[in-house]
Design a protein around this motif. Structure first.
Motif, PDB file in Angstrom:
ATOM      1  N   LEU A  51      12.436  -5.568 -36.515  1.00  0.00           N
ATOM      2  CA  LEU A  51      13.211  -6.314 -37.506  1.00  0.00           C
ATOM      3  C   LEU A  51      12.680  -6.065 -38.915  1.00  0.00           C
ATOM      4  CD1 LEU A  51      13.718  -9.728 -35.672  1.00  0.00           C
ATOM      5  CD2 LEU A  51      15.535  -8.221 -36.489  1.00  0.00           C
ATOM      6  N   SER A  73      15.131  -4.319 -41.645  1.00  0.00           N
ATOM      7  CA  SER A  73      15.504  -5.112 -42.817  1.00  0.00           C
ATOM      8  C   SER A  73      15.049  -4.447 -44.110  1.00  0.00           C
ATOM      9  CB  SER A  73      14.898  -6.512 -42.706  1.00  0.00           C
ATOM     10  OG  SER A  73      15.148  -7.254 -43.875  1.00  0.00           O
ATOM     11  N   ASN A 109      22.487 -10.983 -45.803  1.00  0.00           N
ATOM     12  CA  ASN A 109      21.137 -10.808 -45.284  1.00  0.00           C
ATOM     13  C   ASN A 109      20.255 -12.008 -45.637  1.00  0.00           C
ATOM     14  OD1 ASN A 109      19.018  -8.806 -44.149  1.00  0.00           O
ATOM     15  ND2 ASN A 109      18.120  -9.467 -46.075  1.00  0.00           N
ATOM     16  N   LEU A 157      18.274  -8.712 -34.376  1.00  0.00           N
ATOM     17  CA  LEU A 157      18.176 -10.163 -34.501  1.00  0.00           C
ATOM     18  C   LEU A 157      18.694 -10.863 -33.249  1.00  0.00           C
ATOM     19  CD1 LEU A 157      19.211 -11.467 -38.055  1.00  0.00           C
ATOM     20  CD2 LEU A 157      17.087 -11.892 -36.816  1.00  0.00           C
ATOM     21  N   VAL A 183      25.389 -10.724 -39.849  1.00  0.00           N
ATOM     22  CA  VAL A 183      24.907  -9.564 -40.606  1.00  0.00           C
ATOM     23  C   VAL A 183      25.532  -8.279 -40.073  1.00  0.00           C
ATOM     24  CG1 VAL A 183      22.885  -8.172 -41.158  1.00  0.00           C
ATOM     25  CG2 VAL A 183      22.741 -10.659 -41.284  1.00  0.00           C
ATOM     26  N   PHE A 193      19.766  -4.033 -37.863  1.00  0.00           N
ATOM     27  CA  PHE A 193      19.067  -5.299 -38.106  1.00  0.00           C
ATOM     28  C   PHE A 193      19.771  -6.453 -37.398  1.00  0.00           C
ATOM     29  CE2 PHE A 193      18.466  -9.060 -40.973  1.00  0.00           C
ATOM     30  CZ  PHE A 193      17.144  -9.296 -40.647  1.00  0.00           C
ATOM     31  N   GLY A 194      21.099  -6.501 -37.503  1.00  0.00           N
ATOM     32  CA  GLY A 194      21.845  -7.566 -36.845  1.00  0.00           C
ATOM     33  C   GLY A 194      21.695  -7.543 -35.335  1.00  0.00           C
ATOM     34  N   ALA A 223      21.880  -2.012 -41.577  1.00  0.00           N
ATOM     35  CA  ALA A 223      22.293  -3.406 -41.468  1.00  0.00           C
ATOM     36  C   ALA A 223      22.770  -3.732 -40.055  1.00  0.00           C
ATOM     37  CB  ALA A 223      23.395  -3.708 -42.487  1.00  0.00           C
ATOM     38  N   TYR A 226      15.691 -16.187 -39.805  1.00  0.00           N
ATOM     39  CA  TYR A 226      14.847 -16.138 -38.607  1.00  0.00           C
ATOM     40  C   TYR A 226      13.370 -16.354 -38.952  1.00  0.00           C
ATOM     41  CZ  TYR A 226      12.778 -11.443 -39.282  1.00  0.00           C
ATOM     42  OH  TYR A 226      12.059 -10.367 -39.734  1.00  0.00           O
ATOM     43  N   GLY A 267      20.635 -13.646 -42.279  1.00  0.00           N
ATOM     44  CA  GLY A 267      19.698 -12.780 -41.577  1.00  0.00           C
ATOM     45  C   GLY A 267      18.257 -13.240 -41.634  1.00  0.00           C
ATOM     46  N   GLY A 282      23.228 -15.655 -36.756  1.00  0.00           N
ATOM     47  CA  GLY A 282      22.872 -14.947 -37.986  1.00  0.00           C
ATOM     48  C   GLY A 282      22.926 -13.447 -37.801  1.00  0.00           C
ATOM     49  N   GLY A 283      22.390 -12.947 -36.693  1.00  0.00           N
ATOM     50  CA  GLY A 283      22.449 -11.514 -36.410  1.00  0.00           C
ATOM     51  C   GLY A 283      23.874 -11.026 -36.286  1.00  0.00           C
TER      52      GLY A 283
END
Length: 416
Positions: free
Chosen positions: A332, A336, A245, A313, A397, A309-310, A306, A252, A249, A393-394
């Protein structure tokens, strides 16, 4: 009792449960002190950045100042965890805050007298990083001494509201004070806020907690904390998720100005709205954890949070519609903070007290890796664009969470 009265009673009871940690006097004093302390930290961050720019007019030296703070924090955190497990955590916390207050006062005086130089700021940044390495493990490890075990998840969530409230208010207050009264008096305000925290924490009365045996060396104590994590599935899994994360994550946030200017074409005003939306969402996420803090199923909540969140993202990365991006920025923040607060609360609940400082120090260290994640994302954005960098990044995660769900089914079944 009428149905309406019963629902009102049930709602009042649920609200009391959502704030159950604040029923304990020691935790109330800790929470209020944290509120004042974190306000000082947030304001000092803004004041320091502005001061460095005024003294040097150099973005490079601004980044170097941040590195000067982060380096000793990273280098000394394991040692700080050992000390937290062998000494009085409340005393360490108070002494650390007193040291921060002293540095704020000295720097404020140098500024007001017009004696300040860049090396003064660098010295204070380095010393503040050293203090942070000892302060944070003690603060995190102190929590179970103030509330019973069943209220630890709620205490973590209620404590998280401090950071989100200050994320919304602290920089704005600092900016206004710098504009109205100058940088020096703003540092005096930080000194006063830190002093208030010290006074509140002096009122905390705790019974002695069991400490780690002192017959072994410091290196052996450090290794003991690392080995505990390595051998405990819950801890190495959740700390690994936190690492992903922080590095993949949260980058961003570093690239948010790029999205505002180059992707969404909304300028600095739009950037401010995106930041505020994320801050509001993070506060909602923490409040949701507080509301559901006594509910079981913490493993499922963390993993699915999680994944959410991904996925969010990835959606944010490729949105070109500003209203949709605002909604996604808020979502987000919710996702998160929801799953990261659950992870923190679960670790606190299941951690032996004699290892608490070392293990929570290592857990907190993962957050210091956010600048490294920002650097990786920035480098990737240079070649492939900001949307691709954040989208990857997403994917990382969400992929990590799915791997945990697939390969570590015991985590999915974790209740508390």
């Amino acid at each position: 009792m009428s149905k309406a009265a019963a629902e009102t009673a049930s709602g009042s009871q649920r609200l009391l449960q959502a704030l159950s940690a604040l029923q304990h006097r020691n935790y109330r004093l800790y929470w209020l002190g944290q509120l004042s302390s974190v306000l000082a930290q947030n304001m000092e961050g803004v004041a320091q950045s502005w001061l460095v720019l005024e003294l040097t007019d150099s973005p490079l030296l601004l980044g170097l100042t941040g590195l000067t703070f982060a380096a000793p924090t990273i280098a000394l955190t394991l040692l700080g965890g050992v000390i937290a497990d062998r000494a009085d955590r409340r005393r360490i916390m108070i002494l650390s805050q007193g040291a921060s207050a002293t540095m704020f006062f000295l720097l404020a005086t140098l500024i007001v007298l017009d004696w300040v130089a860049f090396w003064h700021v660098m010295t204070v940044a380095f010393l503040s990083g050293c203090v942070r390495a000892f302060d944070r493990p003690s603060r995190m490890a102190l929590l179970p001494q103030m509330v019973p075990k069943e209220d630890i998840p709620n205490a973590v969530a209620v404590g998280g509201t401090i950071w989100q409230l200050n994320r919304l208010l602290g920089p704005a207050v600092a900016g206004m004070l710098i504009y109205w009264i100058g940088i020096g008096p703003t540092y005096y305000f930080c000194f006063f806020a830190s002093l208030v925290a010290v006074c509140l924490w002096l009122g905390i009365g705790l019974s002695a907690a069991p400490t780690a045996p002192s017959d072994r060396g410091v290196v052996q104590h450090m290794a003991e904390g690392v080995n505990f994590i390595r051998k405990n599935e819950v801890f190495y899994t959740f700390i690994g998720m936190t690492f992903f994360n922080s590095v993949f994550g949260m980058s961003y946030l570093v690239l948010m100005p790029v999205f505002a200017r180059n992707v969404l074409d909304v300028g600095s005003k739009g950037f401010g709205f995106l930041q505020s939306a994320g801050g509001a969402g993070a506060l909602i996420g923490v409040l949701l954890v507080a509301w559901f803090s006594h509910a079981p199923g913490k493993g499922r909540q963390a993993i699915f949070g999680a994944i959410a969140f991904g996925v969010l993202l990835i959606a944010f990365a490729f949105s070109v519609f500003f209203p949709l991006s605002l909604i996604l920025a808020m979502a987000l923040g919710i996702a998160s903070q929801f799953y990261m607060t659950i992870i923190s609360a679960t670790l606190q609940t299941n951690l032996p007290n004699e290892l608490r400082g070392r293990v929570m120090g290592i857990y907190g260290l993962t957050w210091e890796l956010m600048p490294a994640g920002g650097m990786i994302a920035g480098a990737l954005a240079e070649f492939a664009g900001a949307p691709m960098a954040v989208g990857i990044g997403g994917f990382m995660v969400a992929g990590m969470a799915i791997a945990v769900m697939t390969c570590r089914p015991n985590i999915l079944r974790l209740e508390q």
